[in-house]
Structures are given as C-alpha cells and as structure tokens.
Design a protein around this motif. Structure first.
Motif, PDB file in Angstrom:
ATOM      1  N   SER A 136      58.939  61.744  42.406  1.00  0.00           N
ATOM      2  CA  SER A 136      59.472  62.862  43.192  1.00  0.00           C
ATOM      3  C   SER A 136      60.543  62.365  44.156  1.00  0.00           C
ATOM      4  CB  SER A 136      58.347  63.549  43.979  1.00  0.00           C
ATOM      5  OG  SER A 136      57.853  62.679  44.976  1.00  0.00           O
ATOM      6  N   GLU A 137      61.258  63.315  44.730  1.00  0.00           N
ATOM      7  CA  GLU A 137      62.265  62.963  45.729  1.00  0.00           C
ATOM      8  C   GLU A 137      61.610  62.363  46.975  1.00  0.00           C
ATOM      9  OE1 GLU A 137      64.876  66.212  46.660  1.00  0.00           O
ATOM     10  OE2 GLU A 137      65.483  66.466  44.565  1.00  0.00           O
ATOM     11  N   GLU A 138      60.432  62.853  47.332  1.00  0.00           N
ATOM     12  CA  GLU A 138      59.732  62.320  48.492  1.00  0.00           C
ATOM     13  C   GLU A 138      59.391  60.846  48.287  1.00  0.00           C
ATOM     14  OE1 GLU A 138      58.625  65.256  46.988  1.00  0.00           O
ATOM     15  OE2 GLU A 138      59.627  66.526  48.465  1.00  0.00           O
ATOM     16  N   GLN A 139      58.977  60.484  47.058  1.00  0.00           N
ATOM     17  CA  GLN A 139      58.677  59.080  46.781  1.00  0.00           C
ATOM     18  C   GLN A 139      59.951  58.237  46.815  1.00  0.00           C
ATOM     19  OE1 GLN A 139      56.448  59.275  43.103  1.00  0.00           O
ATOM     20  NE2 GLN A 139      54.550  58.815  44.218  1.00  0.00           N
ATOM     21  N   LEU A 140      61.062  58.800  46.394  1.00  0.00           N
ATOM     22  CA  LEU A 140      62.341  58.082  46.473  1.00  0.00           C
ATOM     23  C   LEU A 140      62.697  57.823  47.935  1.00  0.00           C
ATOM     24  CD1 LEU A 140      64.881  56.869  45.223  1.00  0.00           C
ATOM     25  CD2 LEU A 140      65.857  59.179  45.167  1.00  0.00           C
ATOM     26  N   VAL A 141      62.518  58.823  48.768  1.00  0.00           N
ATOM     27  CA  VAL A 141      62.797  58.656  50.211  1.00  0.00           C
ATOM     28  C   VAL A 141      61.877  57.591  50.798  1.00  0.00           C
ATOM     29  CG1 VAL A 141      62.676  59.818  52.450  1.00  0.00           C
ATOM     30  CG2 VAL A 141      63.732  60.968  50.514  1.00  0.00           C
ATOM     31  N   ARG A 142      60.602  57.620  50.438  1.00  0.00           N
ATOM     32  CA  ARG A 142      59.655  56.605  50.918  1.00  0.00           C
ATOM     33  C   ARG A 142      60.048  55.213  50.426  1.00  0.00           C
ATOM     34  NH1 ARG A 142      54.489  58.267  48.757  1.00  0.00           N
ATOM     35  NH2 ARG A 142      53.983  56.074  48.949  1.00  0.00           N
ATOM     36  N   PHE A 143      60.502  55.109  49.165  1.00  0.00           N
ATOM     37  CA  PHE A 143      60.930  53.830  48.609  1.00  0.00           C
ATOM     38  C   PHE A 143      62.100  53.260  49.409  1.00  0.00           C
ATOM     39  CE2 PHE A 143      63.889  51.658  45.668  1.00  0.00           C
ATOM     40  CZ  PHE A 143      63.123  50.541  45.384  1.00  0.00           C
ATOM     41  N   ILE A 144      63.096  54.089  49.663  1.00  0.00           N
ATOM     42  CA  ILE A 144      64.266  53.634  50.436  1.00  0.00           C
ATOM     43  C   ILE A 144      63.847  53.273  51.858  1.00  0.00           C
ATOM     44  CG2 ILE A 144      66.493  54.362  51.386  1.00  0.00           C
ATOM     45  CD1 ILE A 144      66.837  56.039  48.816  1.00  0.00           C
ATOM     46  N   SER A 145      62.957  54.062  52.441  1.00  0.00           N
ATOM     47  CA  SER A 145      62.468  53.769  53.787  1.00  0.00           C
ATOM     48  C   SER A 145      61.728  52.436  53.817  1.00  0.00           C
ATOM     49  CB  SER A 145      61.568  54.901  54.263  1.00  0.00           C
ATOM     50  OG  SER A 145      61.075  54.624  55.529  1.00  0.00           O
ATOM     51  N   GLU A 146      60.924  52.171  52.815  1.00  0.00           N
ATOM     52  CA  GLU A 146      60.214  50.876  52.712  1.00  0.00           C
ATOM     53  C   GLU A 146      61.213  49.725  52.658  1.00  0.00           C
ATOM     54  OE1 GLU A 146      56.828  49.819  51.988  1.00  0.00           O
ATOM     55  OE2 GLU A 146      56.035  51.782  52.556  1.00  0.00           O
ATOM     56  N   LEU A 147      62.271  49.896  51.886  1.00  0.00           N
ATOM     57  CA  LEU A 147      63.293  48.834  51.798  1.00  0.00           C
ATOM     58  C   LEU A 147      63.969  48.618  53.151  1.00  0.00           C
ATOM     59  CD1 LEU A 147      65.088  49.532  48.399  1.00  0.00           C
ATOM     60  CD2 LEU A 147      63.559  47.641  48.936  1.00  0.00           C
ATOM     61  N   GLU A 148      64.381  49.708  53.784  1.00  0.00           N
ATOM     62  CA  GLU A 148      65.116  49.600  55.041  1.00  0.00           C
ATOM     63  C   GLU A 148      64.243  49.075  56.185  1.00  0.00           C
ATOM     64  OE1 GLU A 148      68.602  52.932  54.666  1.00  0.00           O
ATOM     65  OE2 GLU A 148      66.666  53.596  55.430  1.00  0.00           O
ATOM     66  N   ASN A 149      62.960  49.312  56.125  1.00  0.00           N
ATOM     67  CA  ASN A 149      62.069  48.870  57.195  1.00  0.00           C
ATOM     68  C   ASN A 149      61.397  47.539  56.883  1.00  0.00           C
ATOM     69  OD1 ASN A 149      62.581  51.146  58.770  1.00  0.00           O
ATOM     70  ND2 ASN A 149      61.042  52.331  57.686  1.00  0.00           N
ATOM     71  N   GLY A 150      61.870  46.860  55.864  1.00  0.00           N
ATOM     72  CA  GLY A 150      61.283  45.584  55.479  1.00  0.00           C
ATOM     73  C   GLY A 150      61.626  44.470  56.449  1.00  0.00           C
ATOM     74  N   ASP A 151      61.227  43.249  56.078  1.00  0.00           N
ATOM     75  CA  ASP A 151      61.443  42.083  56.931  1.00  0.00           C
ATOM     76  C   ASP A 151      62.902  41.678  57.026  1.00  0.00           C
ATOM     77  OD1 ASP A 151      58.756  42.011  57.299  1.00  0.00           O
ATOM     78  OD2 ASP A 151      58.370  40.483  55.784  1.00  0.00           O
ATOM     79  N   ARG A 152      63.690  42.056  56.051  1.00  0.00           N
ATOM     80  CA  ARG A 152      65.096  41.657  56.020  1.00  0.00           C
ATOM     81  C   ARG A 152      65.987  42.831  56.389  1.00  0.00           C
ATOM     82  NH1 ARG A 152      66.541  37.215  51.877  1.00  0.00           N
ATOM     83  NH2 ARG A 152      68.490  37.708  52.828  1.00  0.00           N
ATOM     84  N   LEU A 153      67.155  42.482  56.886  1.00  0.00           N
ATOM     85  CA  LEU A 153      68.163  43.500  57.158  1.00  0.00           C
ATOM     86  C   LEU A 153      68.742  43.945  55.831  1.00  0.00           C
ATOM     87  CD1 LEU A 153      69.857  45.110  59.155  1.00  0.00           C
ATOM     88  CD2 LEU A 153      71.436  43.187  59.251  1.00  0.00           C
ATOM     89  N   LEU A 154      68.655  45.220  55.556  1.00  0.00           N
ATOM     90  CA  LEU A 154      69.131  45.786  54.302  1.00  0.00           C
ATOM     91  C   LEU A 154      69.943  47.030  54.623  1.00  0.00           C
ATOM     92  CD1 LEU A 154      67.384  46.083  51.008  1.00  0.00           C
ATOM     93  CD2 LEU A 154      68.054  48.232  52.056  1.00  0.00           C
ATOM     94  N   GLN A 155      71.096  47.146  54.004  1.00  0.00           N
ATOM     95  CA  GLN A 155      71.963  48.300  54.245  1.00  0.00           C
ATOM     96  C   GLN A 155      72.214  49.006  52.919  1.00  0.00           C
ATOM     97  OE1 GLN A 155      75.959  47.324  55.416  1.00  0.00           O
ATOM     98  NE2 GLN A 155      76.251  49.298  56.418  1.00  0.00           N
ATOM     99  N   VAL A 156      71.748  50.245  52.808  1.00  0.00           N
ATOM    100  CA  VAL A 156      71.983  51.044  51.604  1.00  0.00           C
ATOM    101  C   VAL A 156      73.431  51.501  51.620  1.00  0.00           C
ATOM    102  CG1 VAL A 156      71.364  53.146  50.359  1.00  0.00           C
ATOM    103  CG2 VAL A 156      69.587  51.785  51.461  1.00  0.00           C
TER     104      VAL A 156
END
Length: 182
Positions: A136-156
């Motif tokens: 779902s779109e909600e899971q996609l948003v959660r996936f991107i949020s997980e990446l952005e809030n990870g231990d490393r600096l990540l810029q989509v």
C-alpha cells in the motif's frame, strides 16, 4: 436678575465651555493620540522581540540539528551497510526490493549540501536507485520514513510509484548516502 446679567453669565458659561473644548482638543486629545501611538509602538516592539527570540532559538536549534546531521555521516561509505539498512527497512514494512543500482559516487564539499554550513570538510556521496513493491501507499511512506530515520544520513532525491489493480504499489526510489572523504 436683570437681562444684562443673565446674558453676561450665559456668555461666560459659553466662553468657559469653548475654552474647555479647545483645551481638550489641543491638550487632552493629543495626549490620548500620543498614548495610543505609544501603545501601538510597544505592541510592535513586543512582537519584534518575540520574533527575534524565536529566531535565536531556531538558530540554536539549527546548530544542534547540524551537529546531529554530522554525527549521522560515517567515515566510510560501506555500501554493504547501506544495503543492510535498505533490507531492514523493507523487512519491517513488508516491502520487496527487486533491484539495487549504484548510479553515481562523487566527492563534494559539505557546505554545498547544507547552505548554512560553515564546515569545510568534503563528503563522498553515493547515489543509488532501488526498485520494488509494497502492499500500500502507507507502507511505502513507512518504508521511506524508515530509511530517512536510519543511522545514516540519507536524502531521497526522486520517487516514482504506481498502484496496480490489486492495490500493490510499485516504486522506484533514488537517494543519496554520505560519508566523510578520506
């Protein structure tokens, strides 16, 4: 009382009223206008002071945020840790990553990334693209949020997605990760 005396008293009363009115117009009325102007100036100065305090607080917060960002930039790119971070985010959100592509790797000064930065270090930037799908779109948003809030600096940098008839969401995500240049 005679008519003349009544007229003189009436004239004096009118004169006193006129003089009182003129006194009010020139003195008291102008004092009230001055008071209103001073109140407006005081209100403006109070708003200006609160805005300046908010700006100072924001600058302090931005300085802390910059230090937090610097702490999220490791010393090496460690591509396998990036893949591990992507896999952790995908498993926690029930997303499936089909392909990983390394698009570009370059070294740039850190102040090009963060406009208000006074740091002069250089960072390695690894740009990646991943393709996958989720439920779902909600899971996609959660996936991107997980990446952005990870231990490393990540810029989509780019996200494209489409939803199938069975509500499955296919996505293509481009992002950059950073490491200090050695």
């Amino acid at each position: 009382m005679s008519k003349m005396l009544k007229r003189i008293i009436f004239i004096w009363i009118v004169l006193v009223i006129l003089i009182g009115g003129i006194f009010y117009l020139f003195n008291i009325h102008s004092l009230k206008q001055s008071e209103n102007q001073l109140e407006n100036d005081l209100s403006f100065e109070e708003r200006k002071q609160s805005a300046l305090l908010e700006t100072v607080d924001q600058i302090d917060h931005d300085g802390m945020a910059m230090e937090e960002l610097r702490a999220k930039i490791p010393e090496h790119l460690e591509e396998d840790n990036v893949i591990r971070m992507i896999n952790n985010a995908s498993s926690s959100t029930n997303s499936v990553i089909q392909t990983y592509n390394y698009d570009d790797q370059q070294t740039i000064p850190i102040n090009e990334l963060f406009e208000q930065s006074s740091f002069t270090e250089e960072v390695d930037v690894l740009t990646m693209q991943i393709n996958g799908y989720t439920q779902s779109e909600e899971q996609l948003v959660r996936f991107i949020s997980e990446l952005e809030n990870g231990d490393r600096l990540l810029q989509v940098t780019q996200l494209q997605y489409s939803q199938n008839n069975d509500d499955e969401v296919n996505f293509q995500l481009s992002f950059s990760v950073f490491a200090y240049s050695m």
